[in-house]
Write a protein that holds these residues in place. Structure first.
Motif, PDB file in Angstrom:
ATOM      1  N   THR A 135       0.849  -1.186   0.000  1.00 22.89           N
ATOM      2  CA  THR A 135       0.000   0.000   0.000  1.00 22.89           C
ATOM      3  C   THR A 135       0.884   1.235   0.000  1.00 22.89           C
ATOM      4  O   THR A 135       2.041   1.179   0.440  1.00 22.89           O
ATOM      5  CB  THR A 135      -0.943   0.015   1.219  1.00 22.89           C
ATOM      6  OG1 THR A 135      -1.876   1.097   1.082  1.00 22.89           O
ATOM      7  CG2 THR A 135      -0.153   0.193   2.506  1.00 22.89           C
ATOM      8  N   GLY A 136       0.330   2.324  -0.511  1.00 20.60           N
ATOM      9  CA  GLY A 136       1.085   3.563  -0.582  1.00 20.60           C
ATOM     10  C   GLY A 136       0.154   4.747  -0.561  1.00 20.60           C
ATOM     11  O   GLY A 136      -1.031   4.621  -0.253  1.00 20.60           O
ATOM     12  N   GLY A 137       0.672   5.909  -0.912  1.00 18.57           N
ATOM     13  CA  GLY A 137      -0.121   7.115  -0.824  1.00 18.57           C
ATOM     14  C   GLY A 137      -1.245   7.204  -1.829  1.00 18.57           C
ATOM     15  O   GLY A 137      -2.201   7.948  -1.631  1.00 18.57           O
ATOM     16  N   THR A 138      -1.149   6.460  -2.925  1.00 17.25           N
ATOM     17  CA  THR A 138      -2.153   6.543  -3.979  1.00 17.25           C
ATOM     18  C   THR A 138      -3.106   5.361  -3.981  1.00 17.25           C
ATOM     19  O   THR A 138      -4.296   5.520  -4.256  1.00 17.25           O
ATOM     20  CB  THR A 138      -1.467   6.631  -5.354  1.00 17.25           C
ATOM     21  OG1 THR A 138      -0.583   7.750  -5.365  1.00 17.25           O
ATOM     22  CG2 THR A 138      -2.493   6.785  -6.471  1.00 17.25           C
ATOM     23  N   ALA A 139      -2.598   4.172  -3.688  1.00 19.30           N
ATOM     24  CA  ALA A 139      -3.416   2.979  -3.853  1.00 19.30           C
ATOM     25  C   ALA A 139      -2.874   1.820  -3.032  1.00 19.30           C
ATOM     26  O   ALA A 139      -1.791   1.885  -2.451  1.00 19.30           O
ATOM     27  CB  ALA A 139      -3.464   2.596  -5.331  1.00 19.30           C
ATOM     28  N   ALA A 140      -3.672   0.748  -3.022  1.00 18.03           N
ATOM     29  CA  ALA A 140      -3.254  -0.516  -2.416  1.00 18.03           C
ATOM     30  C   ALA A 140      -3.253  -1.573  -3.514  1.00 18.03           C
ATOM     31  O   ALA A 140      -4.099  -1.552  -4.415  1.00 18.03           O
ATOM     32  CB  ALA A 140      -4.197  -0.921  -1.289  1.00 18.03           C
ATOM     33  N   LEU A 141      -2.292  -2.485  -3.444  1.00 12.90           N
ATOM     34  CA  LEU A 141      -2.158  -3.545  -4.439  1.00 12.90           C
ATOM     35  C   LEU A 141      -2.580  -4.881  -3.861  1.00 12.90           C
ATOM     36  O   LEU A 141      -2.266  -5.195  -2.708  1.00 12.90           O
ATOM     37  CB  LEU A 141      -0.707  -3.663  -4.903  1.00 12.90           C
ATOM     38  CG  LEU A 141      -0.146  -2.610  -5.844  1.00 12.90           C
ATOM     39  CD1 LEU A 141       1.297  -2.929  -6.148  1.00 12.90           C
ATOM     40  CD2 LEU A 141      -0.959  -2.528  -7.107  1.00 12.90           C
ATOM     41  N   PHE A 142      -3.262  -5.671  -4.696  1.00 14.10           N
ATOM     42  CA  PHE A 142      -3.695  -6.996  -4.278  1.00 14.10           C
ATOM     43  C   PHE A 142      -3.379  -8.015  -5.366  1.00 14.10           C
ATOM     44  O   PHE A 142      -3.563  -7.743  -6.551  1.00 14.10           O
ATOM     45  CB  PHE A 142      -5.211  -7.016  -4.018  1.00 14.10           C
ATOM     46  CG  PHE A 142      -5.649  -6.071  -2.933  1.00 14.10           C
ATOM     47  CD1 PHE A 142      -5.705  -6.489  -1.614  1.00 14.10           C
ATOM     48  CD2 PHE A 142      -5.996  -4.761  -3.232  1.00 14.10           C
ATOM     49  CE1 PHE A 142      -6.106  -5.625  -0.603  1.00 14.10           C
ATOM     50  CE2 PHE A 142      -6.388  -3.888  -2.237  1.00 14.10           C
ATOM     51  CZ  PHE A 142      -6.448  -4.316  -0.919  1.00 14.10           C
ATOM     52  N   LYS A 143      -2.888  -9.161  -4.955  1.00 16.80           N
ATOM     53  CA  LYS A 143      -2.771 -10.295  -5.877  1.00 16.80           C
ATOM     54  C   LYS A 143      -4.172 -10.890  -5.999  1.00 16.80           C
ATOM     55  O   LYS A 143      -4.868 -11.106  -5.016  1.00 16.80           O
ATOM     56  CB  LYS A 143      -1.799 -11.329  -5.306  1.00 16.80           C
ATOM     57  CG  LYS A 143      -1.732 -12.637  -6.094  1.00 16.80           C
ATOM     58  CD  LYS A 143      -0.968 -12.457  -7.372  1.00 16.80           C
ATOM     59  CE  LYS A 143      -0.913 -13.784  -8.145  1.00 16.80           C
ATOM     60  NZ  LYS A 143      -0.202 -14.829  -7.377  1.00 16.80           N
ATOM     61  N   ALA A 144      -4.584 -11.146  -7.227  1.00 11.43           N
ATOM     62  CA  ALA A 144      -5.930 -11.647  -7.461  1.00 11.43           C
ATOM     63  C   ALA A 144      -5.931 -12.657  -8.601  1.00 11.43           C
ATOM     64  O   ALA A 144      -4.907 -12.881  -9.252  1.00 11.43           O
ATOM     65  CB  ALA A 144      -6.887 -10.486  -7.778  1.00 11.43           C
ATOM     66  N   VAL A 145      -7.080 -13.262  -8.824  1.00 17.08           N
ATOM     67  CA  VAL A 145      -7.264 -14.208  -9.919  1.00 17.08           C
ATOM     68  C   VAL A 145      -8.471 -13.765 -10.734  1.00 17.08           C
ATOM     69  O   VAL A 145      -9.531 -13.452 -10.172  1.00 17.08           O
ATOM     70  CB  VAL A 145      -7.493 -15.641  -9.395  1.00 17.08           C
ATOM     71  CG1 VAL A 145      -7.874 -16.575 -10.531  1.00 17.08           C
ATOM     72  CG2 VAL A 145      -6.246 -16.158  -8.684  1.00 17.08           C
TER      73      VAL A 145
END
Length: 337
Positions: free
Chosen positions: A16-26
């Motif tokens: 996560t950061g100041g702009t967005a959060a990242l997720f591993k997905a399918v």
């Protein structure tokens, strides 16, 4: 596990950061891995954000190049705006440089050439990245160099008064002088940022490092005082010349475009080492030591194996344990220094 519109199944949070959060997905329909970048809700409160988000996402999605991460989908649900991107199996260039701070001429030039090819494709279509840095470059386990986060840097720019403040979100170590000054930029700004990456990959040092934002900006606006060859004598003159031209303070003195820079890099590359350099990239992405990428032989002679050479090879194998610390990354790495 949580799903997005029954289309994407979220598996785990990545960062996560100041702009967005990242997720591993399918992606459920195709059973393929993807990365979901969910933008923070507070951004949606900015005037005109939804329109800018759609415009930028569509612009990035139109980019179709092997050296640019592919945008698969974008949309909005109850949790907010999101973008779905291609999954790249490998570390970021930032992670690679953390494990091996100095890449050497051929590896650094090869990575830079691949980045140039992606930038040329984008610039010809009117898209400027604005945030080229090691954290936004992925090295796939297949040796592919991929630029991430195209077009997203402009999202946090609601009006002219906030343009400069927006560009300073995050450490500005790789900014161009015109960007740091809040002036209008074009593709040559990305080339300056790439030159900064090259400098770091060749020397192990960031040319504009400072203890504060103000110190970094001041160094950027003053320009580079010494080329990479001054720091490391083994840097080839042709390599030094490419980097210093990219780092010119005046955009008019830099390469005209990414294609010209790519051509200069190709002229500086040693053609005899390109194949081994590509193999080295694959090894680095897998967390292993790179094979020697500058092997010189005298004409007409072959070097036989010797006890000393066998000992050196064994020592090199031991180094794999050190560089195994390079962890596997995914695309879309959040802005970080």
């Amino acid at each position: 596990m949580k799903k997005i519109d029954e289309t994407y199944r979220i598996e785990r949070a990545l960062a996560t950061g100041g702009t967005a959060a990242l997720f591993k997905a399918v992606q459920v329909s195709l059973d393929r891995p993807v990365v979901v970048k969910r933008l923070h809700a507070h951004l949606a409160a900015e005037p005109g954000f939804a329109e800018r988000f759609a415009t930028e996402a569509k612009a990035a999605a139109r980019l179709d190049h092997a050296n640019i991460v592919r945008i698969i989908d974008f949309g909005r649900d109850d949790a907010g705006h999101y973008i779905v991107m291609e999954y790249v199996d490998g570390p970021s260039l930032k992670e690679v440089l953390a494990a091996r701070p100095v890449l050497g001429d051929d590896l650094a030039l090869l990575v830079a050439r691949e980045i140039c090819l992606g930038l040329d494709h984008a610039h010809r279509r009117g898209v400027v990245h604005r945030d080229i840095k090691p954290a936004n470059v992925m090295i796939g386990r297949d040796g592919r160099v991929v630029i991430t986060d195209f077009g997203l840097a402009k999202l946090h720019r609601p009006d002219a008064q906030q343009t400069l403040a927006s560009t300073l979100l995050g450490t500005p170590l790789y900014m161009s002088p015109e960007q740091a000054a809040g002036e209008a930029i074009d593709g040559r700004s990305d080339l300056f940022s790439l030159g900064t990456i090259c400098y770091e990959a060749l020397t192990g040092a960031q040319p504009f490092f400072g203890d504060t934002y103000a110190a970094v900006i001041r160094k950027i606006l003053n320009g580079v005082s010494a080329g990479p060859k001054r720091l490391r004598g083994d840097v080839r003159p042709a390599t030094d010349a490419v980097v210093m031209k990219a780092l010119e303070l005046d955009p008019a003195k830099r390469f005209r475009d990414a294609a010209e820079m790519a051509s200069a890099i190709e002229a500086a590359l040693d053609p005899e080492t390109i194949a081994s350099s590509r193999a080295s990239l694959r090894l680095l992405a897998c967390g292993e030591d790179a094979v020697p990428h500058r092997v010189r032989r005298l004409p007409g002679k072959r070097r036989a194996s010797s006890p000393a050479r066998v000992t050196a090879i064994a020592a090199g194998a031991a180094a794999l344990l050190v560089l195994a610390a390079v962890r596997t990354g995914v695309l879309g790495v959040l802005p970080q220094s």
